[in-house]
Scaffold this motif. Structure first.
Motif, short mmCIF file in Angstrom:
data_model
loop_
_atom_site.label_atom_id
_atom_site.label_comp_id
_atom_site.label_asym_id
_atom_site.label_seq_id
_atom_site.Cartn_x
_atom_site.Cartn_y
_atom_site.Cartn_z
N ASP A 117 -71.80 -79.49 60.00
CA ASP A 117 -70.96 -78.97 61.09
C ASP A 117 -70.89 -80.42 61.82
OD1 ASP A 117 -69.62 -78.22 63.41
OD2 ASP A 117 -70.77 -76.46 63.54
N LYS A 142 -79.98 -85.19 64.71
CA LYS A 142 -81.69 -85.07 65.39
C LYS A 142 -82.11 -86.31 65.39
CE LYS A 142 -82.06 -80.50 63.53
NZ LYS A 142 -82.76 -79.53 62.36
N ASP A 185 -77.69 -80.72 56.04
CA ASP A 185 -78.38 -79.80 57.03
C ASP A 185 -77.46 -79.82 58.25
OD1 ASP A 185 -80.63 -78.73 57.88
OD2 ASP A 185 -80.93 -80.16 59.30
N VAL A 186 -77.92 -80.04 59.43
CA VAL A 186 -76.94 -79.90 60.69
C VAL A 186 -75.70 -80.80 60.70
CG1 VAL A 186 -79.16 -79.23 61.91
CG2 VAL A 186 -78.28 -81.29 62.00
N LEU A 187 -75.73 -81.72 59.78
CA LEU A 187 -74.59 -82.71 59.62
C LEU A 187 -73.26 -82.09 59.00
CD1 LEU A 187 -76.45 -85.93 58.61
CD2 LEU A 187 -75.88 -85.12 61.16
N ASP A 191 -71.63 -92.69 62.87
CA ASP A 191 -71.39 -91.16 62.81
C ASP A 191 -69.92 -90.94 62.48
OD1 ASP A 191 -71.09 -88.25 62.83
OD2 ASP A 191 -72.51 -88.20 64.42
N ALA A 208 -69.48 -80.79 64.80
CA ALA A 208 -69.88 -80.67 66.16
C ALA A 208 -71.35 -80.81 66.68
CB ALA A 208 -69.32 -79.06 66.55
N ASN A 209 -72.23 -80.81 65.58
CA ASN A 209 -73.67 -80.96 65.91
C ASN A 209 -74.05 -82.46 65.89
OD1 ASN A 209 -73.97 -78.08 65.81
ND2 ASN A 209 -74.64 -78.42 63.42
N GLU A 210 -74.87 -82.76 67.28
CA GLU A 210 -75.41 -84.15 67.06
C GLU A 210 -76.61 -84.15 66.27
OE1 GLU A 210 -77.57 -86.57 70.73
OE2 GLU A 210 -77.07 -84.61 71.18
#
Length: 415
Positions: free
Chosen positions: A208, A214, A204-206, A273, A210-212
């Motif tokens: 990228d 959720k 999912d958003v991970l 992370d 650059a994404n924090e």
């Protein structure tokens, strides 16, 4: 959606197998693998499920689900104590951390599961084992190197490297055609792996970097911002490099880790992370929650500051890097790791004592450490002169220690 067929390598029908032990979770992928194995190899399928402390495993109805998929039986084994005592604690004692951050949660779990599969294969008379790992990940290597090390005669089947099922919709279609009950649980947007040591998140958003992450993604630890406003102190007792008690209470390895996961998770401890290098060559971004493990690593390292001398710590730290690489790469049963484990056991034999830590909003701070085998002597470290260390002796030491520096300066300055 078109028909999903059974593809054969080079168009050749594969050799038949008698019985296959499949690593089974009850999810869509492993449920579909059961009829696929029966159709392609004409074999019986024994499903194997391991409990390594994932907490979300639902055993109720799992046997019925496996048999409805076409399996002849389901074997379930509780591996929690074996996992912590024989895999987690040796890595802890070695100080094994992969690429500065990763505490090897998934890496350590795969060999204990694969070892159990080899044992089950012997018990049921299977001539092959199978797993649902993809051809892009590390786990395929970890499973298969364990199979090779413990029983090289076993045939290894990896459906994701053979079939033409390309995704979830293909798998659902295949399941319907073979009357396999499709799990109705909501599909997570993240790829997760959980055991008693950690929980990993990918996808999912991970994807990228650059994404924090959720806030609602985390499951084992509260957000440090929401953690209690008062710190909590915890005392870890260690004997010969391995933890044995929390706050004065002796606990089994698995129970001790459960306790620290509870305490650490409450204070937002152990979030990592990172972008790591997978064994197969690609980089991947993962977020890990390891609350109890982070506390234990901090305690073990701090106690070693009392019990090990400088050269020993340097050598141990250098070997810890190689130890972590071996575990990450699935080489748990490699003679080199086993030999290094002997070194780690010997070198930490005197690492006994207690460490007190303060947990507060995501941080672990050491507040006290003591050991009956401490190399720290207050009478020597004090600024006062003593019989063992005379400050005047430092002049001669500095003169000799700095001789190469003086000689170089004399050469450069023409003295």
């Amino acid at each position: 959606m078109g028909e999903v067929s059974v593809a054969y390598t080079n168009g050749v029908m594969p050799a038949r197998l008698n019985k296959v032990v499949l690593a089974y979770s009850g999810g869509l992928d492993t449920s579909v693998i059961v009829p696929w194995l029966r159709e392609k190899y004409g074999c019986e399928v024994v499903c194997f499920t391991a409990d390594v402390g994932q907490g979300v495993m639902e055993l109720d109805g799992l046997e019925a689900k496996a048999k409805a998929s076409g399996a002849c039986q389901l074997v379930v084994k509780d591996l929690r104590d074996e996992f912590v005592e024989d895999y987690v604690f040796p890595c802890l004692r070695a100080g094994a951390i992969y690429e500065r951050k990763y505490l090897l949660g998934t890496s350590m779990a795969r060999p204990v599961i694969a070892k159990a599969m080899v044992d089950v294969a012997k018990e049921v008379g299977a001539d092959a084992v199978a797993h649902g790992c993809t051809g892009k990940g590390n786990d395929q290597v970890r499973f298969e190197l364990t199979f090779f090390a413990l029983n090289p005669k076993l045939r290894v089947i990896a459906p994701w490297r053979e079939w033409d099922i390309t995704g979830r919709e293909d798998a659902i279609e295949y399941a319907k055609r073979h009357n396999v009950p499709v799990p109705v649980t909501k599909k997570s947007i993240y790829s997760r792996d959980r055991n008693i040591w950690h929980l990993s998140h990918e996808g999912d958003v991970l994807e990228d970097p650059a994404n924090e992450p959720k806030k609602d993604m985390f499951m084992l630890s509260v957000d440090p911002e929401d953690a209690p406003n008062q710190p909590e102190y915890v005392e870890i007792e260690v004997v010969s490099g391995l933890p044995v008690a929390v706050n004065g209470k002796k606990l089994s390895p698995a129970s001790l880790l459960d306790k620290l996961n509870e305490i650490g998770g409450k204070h937002g401890i152990g979030r990592v992370d990172m972008v790591e290098n997978r064994l197969v060559g690609m980089k991947s971004r993962g977020v890990y929650e390891t609350p109890g493990g982070t506390i234990l690593f901090t305690a073990a390292r701090e106690l070693e500051s009392l019990t090990l001398d400088r050269e020993t710590i340097q050598v141990k730290d250098s070997l810890a890097l190689k130890y972590a690489e071996l575990v990450y790469a699935g080489r748990w049963f490699d003679p080199l790791r086993e030999a290094m484990d002997g070194f780690m056991e010997k070198i930490t034999a005197k690492t006994t004592g207690t460490v007190t830590l303060k947990l507060y909003k995501g941080s672990v701070t050491v507040t006290g450490r003591k050991s009956p085998n401490s190399l720290y002597r207050q009478d020597i470290s004090s600024f006062e002169n003593g019989d063992v260390y005379n400050q005047a002796d430092a002049a001669g030491f500095i003169h000799l220690y700095g001789l190469p520096t003086r000689v170089r300066a004399m050469l450069e300055q023409g003295i």
